[in-house]
Write an enzyme that holds these catalytic residues in place. Structure first.
Site, PDB file in Angstrom:
ATOM      1  N   GLY A  51      -0.449 -74.629  49.406  1.00 12.49           N
ATOM      2  CA  GLY A  51      -1.141 -75.893  49.642  1.00 12.49           C
ATOM      3  C   GLY A  51      -2.605 -75.749  50.028  1.00 12.49           C
ATOM      4  N   ALA A 111       3.176 -68.301  63.492  1.00 13.34           N
ATOM      5  CA  ALA A 111       1.821 -68.528  64.024  1.00 13.34           C
ATOM      6  C   ALA A 111       1.831 -69.199  65.391  1.00 13.34           C
ATOM      7  CB  ALA A 111       1.020 -69.389  63.047  1.00 13.34           C
ATOM      8  N   TYR A 234       3.505 -93.006  58.011  1.00 13.24           N
ATOM      9  CA  TYR A 234       2.584 -91.878  58.172  1.00 13.24           C
ATOM     10  C   TYR A 234       1.577 -92.143  59.313  1.00 13.24           C
ATOM     11  CZ  TYR A 234       0.356 -87.518  57.219  1.00 13.24           C
ATOM     12  OH  TYR A 234      -0.109 -86.241  57.378  1.00 13.24           O
TER      13      TYR A 234
HETATM   14  P1  NAD Z   1       2.169 -76.512  52.870  1.00 10.85           P
HETATM   15  O1  NAD Z   1       3.623 -76.722  53.169  1.00 10.85           O
HETATM   16  O2  NAD Z   1       1.784 -76.246  51.461  1.00 10.85           O
HETATM   17  O3  NAD Z   1       1.602 -75.261  53.740  1.00 10.85           O
HETATM   18  C1  NAD Z   1       1.995 -74.993  55.036  1.00 10.85           C
HETATM   19  C2  NAD Z   1       1.539 -73.604  55.453  1.00 10.85           C
HETATM   20  O4  NAD Z   1       1.934 -73.394  56.822  1.00 10.85           O
HETATM   21  C3  NAD Z   1       2.167 -72.436  54.656  1.00 10.85           C
HETATM   22  O5  NAD Z   1       1.206 -71.420  54.480  1.00 10.85           O
HETATM   23  C4  NAD Z   1       3.280 -71.938  55.587  1.00 10.85           C
HETATM   24  O6  NAD Z   1       3.634 -70.560  55.416  1.00 10.85           O
HETATM   25  C5  NAD Z   1       2.594 -72.140  56.918  1.00 10.85           C
HETATM   26  N1  NAD Z   1       3.519 -72.199  58.053  1.00 10.85           N
HETATM   27  C6  NAD Z   1       4.455 -73.134  58.339  1.00 10.85           C
HETATM   28  N2  NAD Z   1       5.067 -72.828  59.523  1.00 10.85           N
HETATM   29  C7  NAD Z   1       4.489 -71.686  59.963  1.00 10.85           C
HETATM   30  C8  NAD Z   1       4.646 -70.886  61.117  1.00 10.85           C
HETATM   31  N3  NAD Z   1       5.536 -71.186  62.072  1.00 10.85           N
HETATM   32  N4  NAD Z   1       3.887 -69.772  61.241  1.00 10.85           N
HETATM   33  C9  NAD Z   1       2.974 -69.421  60.294  1.00 10.85           C
HETATM   34  N5  NAD Z   1       2.753 -70.168  59.197  1.00 10.85           N
HETATM   35  C10 NAD Z   1       3.497 -71.274  59.035  1.00 10.85           C
HETATM   36  O7  NAD Z   1       1.431 -77.747  53.500  1.00 10.85           O
HETATM   37  P2  NAD Z   1       0.087 -78.572  53.147  1.00 10.85           P
HETATM   38  O8  NAD Z   1       0.482 -79.841  52.508  1.00 10.85           O
HETATM   39  O9  NAD Z   1      -0.950 -77.702  52.521  1.00 10.85           O
HETATM   40  O10 NAD Z   1      -0.365 -78.957  54.635  1.00 10.85           O
HETATM   41  C11 NAD Z   1      -1.375 -78.280  55.353  1.00 10.85           C
HETATM   42  C12 NAD Z   1      -2.127 -79.282  56.201  1.00 10.85           C
HETATM   43  O11 NAD Z   1      -2.783 -80.231  55.333  1.00 10.85           O
HETATM   44  C13 NAD Z   1      -1.229 -80.108  57.139  1.00 10.85           C
HETATM   45  O12 NAD Z   1      -1.918 -80.334  58.340  1.00 10.85           O
HETATM   46  C14 NAD Z   1      -1.078 -81.418  56.377  1.00 10.85           C
HETATM   47  O13 NAD Z   1      -0.790 -82.521  57.231  1.00 10.85           O
HETATM   48  C15 NAD Z   1      -2.473 -81.538  55.769  1.00 10.85           C
HETATM   49  N6  NAD Z   1      -2.594 -82.496  54.632  1.00 10.85           N
HETATM   50  C16 NAD Z   1      -1.740 -82.445  53.574  1.00 10.85           C
HETATM   51  C17 NAD Z   1      -1.873 -83.379  52.554  1.00 10.85           C
HETATM   52  C18 NAD Z   1      -0.951 -83.392  51.355  1.00 10.85           C
HETATM   53  O14 NAD Z   1      -0.971 -84.355  50.576  1.00 10.85           O
HETATM   54  N7  NAD Z   1      -0.171 -82.353  51.142  1.00 10.85           N
HETATM   55  C19 NAD Z   1      -2.902 -84.341  52.600  1.00 10.85           C
HETATM   56  C20 NAD Z   1      -3.784 -84.330  53.672  1.00 10.85           C
HETATM   57  C21 NAD Z   1      -3.619 -83.398  54.691  1.00 10.85           C
END
Ligand code: NAD
Length: 392
Positions: A51, A111, A234
């Site tokens: 992501g 983490a 949300y």
């Molecule tokens: P994702 O699920 O693709 O990525 C999550 C990451 O966190 C991965 O690298 C995973 O390995 C890591 N992770 C999870 N638990 C962990 C732990 N305990 N220790 C170490 N690493 C850990 O998620 P994403 O959608 O890219 O979300 C990332 C951020 O972006 C979040 O804050 C989310 O709210 C925000 N966001 C997402 C969107 C969307 O549409 N997907 C939009 C705006 C903001």
């Protein structure tokens, strides 16, 4: 082995190593085409395997030749079963970075724990000295607080009253109605504990105390706002409370350290985290159709290139009234939101493929796990047990 997608609800339990590599290399090409010599040089990415975190790592490394240390929680291949997509993404990223002569190391572990923070600090001390950008991009359903050892779980629920709206079963392609009951106060508090800003602050305190945060460093964590139709579940729901706490943390970090900490509000994209949120996948399917027609469609990598090159390191942050970076600006454009809102009441299982870009959503979802990439032979026998290059 021959790896095929095996989808269970909103997750795919298999991942294709060569497909994940092809996807990472596609993103690298986007980053390379937008070089920014003024970008960050030594970057810690917490949540770097999928992501937004993965794309930020790629944008920093291949857009600004940055050395990167990535932290994630992924499943390596075990007993002949494929590893998780984030594992293969990280292997592929490191391989490409090393080929390009860039420093890239990764730490696989929790983490939220003190141990992983200490391991990251030791690695920075030994290899990089200090970091000038810390990216906080975790999305997790649970967190064990290292101070009391208690495990907290996050929920995606409205607050105060139940919420009913259309939702999409992305596996079956069916539009139906979902009702979500409101969260209890304990569920709200626990969601803030998991997805709020506390752990980001703990990271920044630990890095600064250890002397591995460069003077004037920057840090960024990600948030989402989206359309009014999803606000009850949300922005005004449990996760929204956690995101408010991330905003609080940004100000606290900026106050406490010689560091500028920001919240960047990103656009809705298909990731493992967003596909688990009720209602949101239906909104994303419609949004994709609208934004593709307007020529403003972006995925994680385009967003993160814009965030680093134009905002964080482009001299023009364009902060909103609450001090946030708004890289969701094209999604939130009035025309786009009106077009989505017009379609929303009309959409049904029958009209899904006409009124939305559901096939684009599905392709995007499969690509998260390395499936459907051009140039990859999915009938080929592939090695699934692959080590992280930096571990060797
Ligand atoms: P994702 O699920 O693709 O990525 C999550 C990451 O966190 C991965 O690298 C995973 O390995 C890591 N992770 C999870 N638990 C962990 C732990 N305990 N220790 C170490 N690493 C850990 O998620 P994403 O959608 O890219 O979300 C990332 C951020 O972006 C979040 O804050 C989310 O709210 C925000 N966001 C997402 C969107 C969307 O549409 N997907 C939009 C705006 C903001």
């Amino acid at each position: 082995m021959i790896v095929k997608p095996r989808i269970r609800g909103f997750v795919c339990i298999t991942a294709h190593p060569k497909g994940c590599e092809a996807k990472v290399r596609e993103e690298i090409e986007v980053a390379k085409a937008a070089k920014n010599p003024n970008g960050p040089k030594k970057v810690l990415v917490i949540g770097s395997s999928t992501g937004y975190g993965l794309s930020t790592r790629i944008a920093a490394a291949f857009g600004s030749d940055a050395a990167t240390l990535g932290i994630f929680f992924e499943r390596p291949s075990m007993k002949g079963k494929p590893a998780s997509a984030g594992w293969y993404n990280s292997v592929s990223f490191e391989k490409a970075a090393h080929e390009a002569g860039l420093y890239a190391k990764s730490i696989n572990g929790d983490a939220f724990s003190n141990e992983i923070k200490a391991q990251a600090i030791e690695t920075i001390k030994a290899d990089l000295g200090q970091v000038d950008l810390v990216v906080y991009s975790l999305a997790s359903p649970r967190r064990t607080d290292p101070t009391d050892g208690e495990t907290y779980k996050s929920v995606l629920k409205p607050i105060g009253e139940s919420y009913t709206n259309r939702t999409l079963d992305t596996d079956k392609g069916e539009v139906s109605e979902v009702t979500i009951e409101p969260a209890s106060q304990e569920e709200i508090d626990h969601t803030v504990k998991v997805m709020g800003g506390e752990d980001w602050e703990l990271w920044m305190n630990a890095l600064d105390e250890a002397g591995v945060l460069a003077p004037g460093a920057k840090s960024v964590a990600y948030s989402y706002i989206g359309p009014e139709i999803t606000w009850p579940v949300y922005t005004n729901g449990t996760i929204g409370q956690a995101k408010k706490d991330v905003e609080r943390a940004a100000a606290a970090i900026t106050d406490a350290h010689d560091c500028e900490a920001y919240v960047a509000v990103n656009k809705a994209v298909v990731t493992q985290a967003s596909s688990a949120i009720p209602v949101v996948p239906l909104y994303i399917s419609i949004l994709f159709k609208v934004m593709k027609a307007k020529g403003t469609h972006e995925d994680c990598i385009e967003q993160m290139v814009r965030l680093l090159n134009e905002r964080l390191y482009g001299g023009d942050l364009q902060l909103d009234e609450l001090g946030r970076i708004r890289i969701d600006d094209w999604e939130m454009h009035e025309d786009v939101q009106k077009a989505v809102a017009d379609v929303w009441p009309e959409i049904s299982s029958e009209s899904l493929n006409v009124l939305s870009d559901f096939s684009g959503y599905q392709n995007n979802f499969l690509k998260l796990f390395g499936f459907g990439l051009r140039g990859v032979d999915y009938n080929e026998d592939v090695e699934v047990e692959i080590d992280l290059p930096s571990a060797g």
